[in-house]
Design an enzyme around this catalytic site. Structure first.
Site, PDB file in Angstrom:
ATOM      1  N   TYR A   1     -12.203  -2.410  -3.844  1.00 42.95           N
ATOM      2  CA  TYR A   1     -12.544  -2.827  -2.651  1.00 42.95           C
ATOM      3  C   TYR A   1     -14.173  -2.670  -2.474  1.00 42.95           C
ATOM      4  CZ  TYR A   1      -8.365  -2.701   0.050  1.00 42.95           C
ATOM      5  OH  TYR A   1      -7.079  -2.937   0.613  1.00 42.95           O
TER       6      TYR A   1
ATOM      7  N   GLU B   1      -9.124 -11.121  -7.587  1.00 41.54           N
ATOM      8  CA  GLU B   1      -8.261 -10.100  -7.400  1.00 41.54           C
ATOM      9  C   GLU B   1      -7.103 -10.178  -8.291  1.00 41.54           C
ATOM     10  OE1 GLU B   1      -7.405  -9.918  -3.103  1.00 41.54           O
ATOM     11  OE2 GLU B   1      -9.377  -9.271  -2.665  1.00 41.54           O
TER      12      GLU B   1
ATOM     13  N   HIS C   1      -2.045  -5.400   1.497  1.00 45.00           N
ATOM     14  CA  HIS C   1      -3.523  -5.981   1.341  1.00 45.00           C
ATOM     15  C   HIS C   1      -3.118  -7.297   1.111  1.00 45.00           C
ATOM     16  CE1 HIS C   1      -7.032  -7.405  -0.289  1.00 45.00           C
ATOM     17  NE2 HIS C   1      -6.368  -7.907  -1.463  1.00 45.00           N
TER      18      HIS C   1
ATOM     19  N   ASN D   1      -2.280   0.249   6.654  1.00 45.63           N
ATOM     20  CA  ASN D   1      -1.480  -0.816   7.261  1.00 45.63           C
ATOM     21  C   ASN D   1      -0.812  -1.808   6.347  1.00 45.63           C
ATOM     22  OD1 ASN D   1      -3.639  -1.868   5.382  1.00 45.63           O
ATOM     23  ND2 ASN D   1      -4.871  -2.656   7.146  1.00 45.63           N
TER      24      ASN D   1
ATOM     25  N   PHE E   1     -15.746   3.147   6.827  1.00 46.81           N
ATOM     26  CA  PHE E   1     -14.194   3.465   6.666  1.00 46.81           C
ATOM     27  C   PHE E   1     -14.028   3.423   5.082  1.00 46.81           C
ATOM     28  CE2 PHE E   1     -14.487  -1.247   7.525  1.00 46.81           C
ATOM     29  CZ  PHE E   1     -13.971  -1.737   6.521  1.00 46.81           C
TER      30      PHE E   1
ATOM     31  N   LYS F   1       0.840  -1.407   0.045  1.00 47.85           N
ATOM     32  CA  LYS F   1      -0.023  -0.170  -0.058  1.00 47.85           C
ATOM     33  C   LYS F   1       0.890   1.399   0.085  1.00 47.85           C
ATOM     34  CE  LYS F   1      -3.864  -2.151   2.213  1.00 47.85           C
ATOM     35  NZ  LYS F   1      -5.031  -2.111   3.444  1.00 47.85           N
TER      36      LYS F   1
HETATM   37  P1  GDP Z   1      -7.731  -6.884   5.203  1.00 47.77           P
HETATM   38  O1  GDP Z   1      -8.099  -8.246   4.424  1.00 47.77           O
HETATM   39  O2  GDP Z   1      -6.728  -7.421   6.641  1.00 47.77           O
HETATM   40  O3  GDP Z   1      -7.043  -6.033   4.460  1.00 47.77           O
HETATM   41  O4  GDP Z   1      -8.904  -6.349   5.796  1.00 47.77           O
HETATM   42  P2  GDP Z   1     -10.578  -6.028   5.339  1.00 47.77           P
HETATM   43  O5  GDP Z   1     -10.514  -6.861   3.860  1.00 47.77           O
HETATM   44  O6  GDP Z   1     -11.444  -6.381   6.175  1.00 47.77           O
HETATM   45  O7  GDP Z   1     -10.555  -4.522   5.056  1.00 47.77           O
HETATM   46  C1  GDP Z   1      -9.813  -4.017   3.853  1.00 47.77           C
HETATM   47  C2  GDP Z   1      -9.007  -2.704   4.439  1.00 47.77           C
HETATM   48  O8  GDP Z   1     -10.203  -1.687   4.846  1.00 47.77           O
HETATM   49  C3  GDP Z   1      -8.110  -3.008   5.826  1.00 47.77           C
HETATM   50  O9  GDP Z   1      -6.750  -3.341   5.415  1.00 47.77           O
HETATM   51  C4  GDP Z   1      -8.058  -1.507   6.207  1.00 47.77           C
HETATM   52  O10 GDP Z   1      -7.138  -0.710   5.793  1.00 47.77           O
HETATM   53  C5  GDP Z   1      -9.710  -0.996   6.300  1.00 47.77           C
HETATM   54  N1  GDP Z   1     -10.307  -1.392   7.109  1.00 47.77           N
HETATM   55  C6  GDP Z   1     -10.786  -2.668   7.487  1.00 47.77           C
HETATM   56  N2  GDP Z   1     -11.776  -2.507   8.724  1.00 47.77           N
HETATM   57  C7  GDP Z   1     -11.636  -1.367   9.324  1.00 47.77           C
HETATM   58  C8  GDP Z   1     -11.988  -0.607  10.205  1.00 47.77           C
HETATM   59  O11 GDP Z   1     -13.087  -1.259  11.077  1.00 47.77           O
HETATM   60  N3  GDP Z   1     -11.695   0.763  10.338  1.00 47.77           N
HETATM   61  C9  GDP Z   1     -10.886   1.177   9.350  1.00 47.77           C
HETATM   62  N4  GDP Z   1     -10.858   2.721   9.498  1.00 47.77           N
HETATM   63  N5  GDP Z   1     -10.232   0.782   8.416  1.00 47.77           N
HETATM   64  C10 GDP Z   1     -10.670  -0.485   8.154  1.00 47.77           C
END
Ligand code: GDP
Length: 139
Positions: free
Chosen positions: A50, A127, A116, A113, A58, A10
């Protein structure tokens, strides 16, 4: 099982010059890079990628962040590549990520973070073609 998975380095990690360190973790863990591509996503492209999170509070933050600078998309191949990559990444929230994971070591917040990673072989199969044509992948 031999699988493929999609990783994205990222914008936060690219701007911190962590591409090499992150790719090194994949390779050290036995995952092979079979495709790699750098691009700055538009907000529309980030939103499309996404789209499952469209209704989440978010979502706007996420797509603004993901289109804020260059990203590196990587197709990884190896035994249990999906789970292996998820283990290397650590939990979504870096504060909760296990020690020694990419997110624990390199990420600052749940928004920024570092990486991905596909969460299932089914999603990896959706993807990977988002970024790579089959001809772009090497064996
Ligand atoms: P990942 O698979 O661990 O990347 O997580 P997800 O697919 O659930 O979410 C995609 C991205 O959205 C995450 O990597 C975070 O950057 C963001 N995200 C997910 N959950 C949250 C949340 O509760 N709050 C915020 N601010 N960002 C979130």
């Amino acid at each position: 099982m031999l699988e493929r998975t999609l990783s994205i380095i990222k914008p936060d990690a690219v701007s911190k010059k962590l591409i090499g360190s992150i790719v090194s973790r994949f390779e050290t863990a036995g995952l092979k890079v079979v495709g790699i591509k750098m691009q700055t996503l538009s907000k529309e492209e980030a939103g499309q990628f996404y789209s499952v999170h469209r209704e989440q509070p978010f979502f706007e933050n996420l797509i603004s962040f993901m289109s804020s600078g260059p990203t590196v998309a990587i197709t990884l191949e190896g035994e249990d590549a999906v789970a292996k990559n998820r283990a290397l990444m650590g939990a979504t929230d870096p504060q909760k990520a296990d020690q020694g994971t990419i997110r624990a070591d390199f990420a600052e917040s749940i928004d920024a973070n570092a990486v991905h990673g596909s969460d299932s072989p089914e999603n990896a199969a959706i993807e990977i073609p988002f970024f790579f044509r089959s001809l772009d992948l090497c064996f």
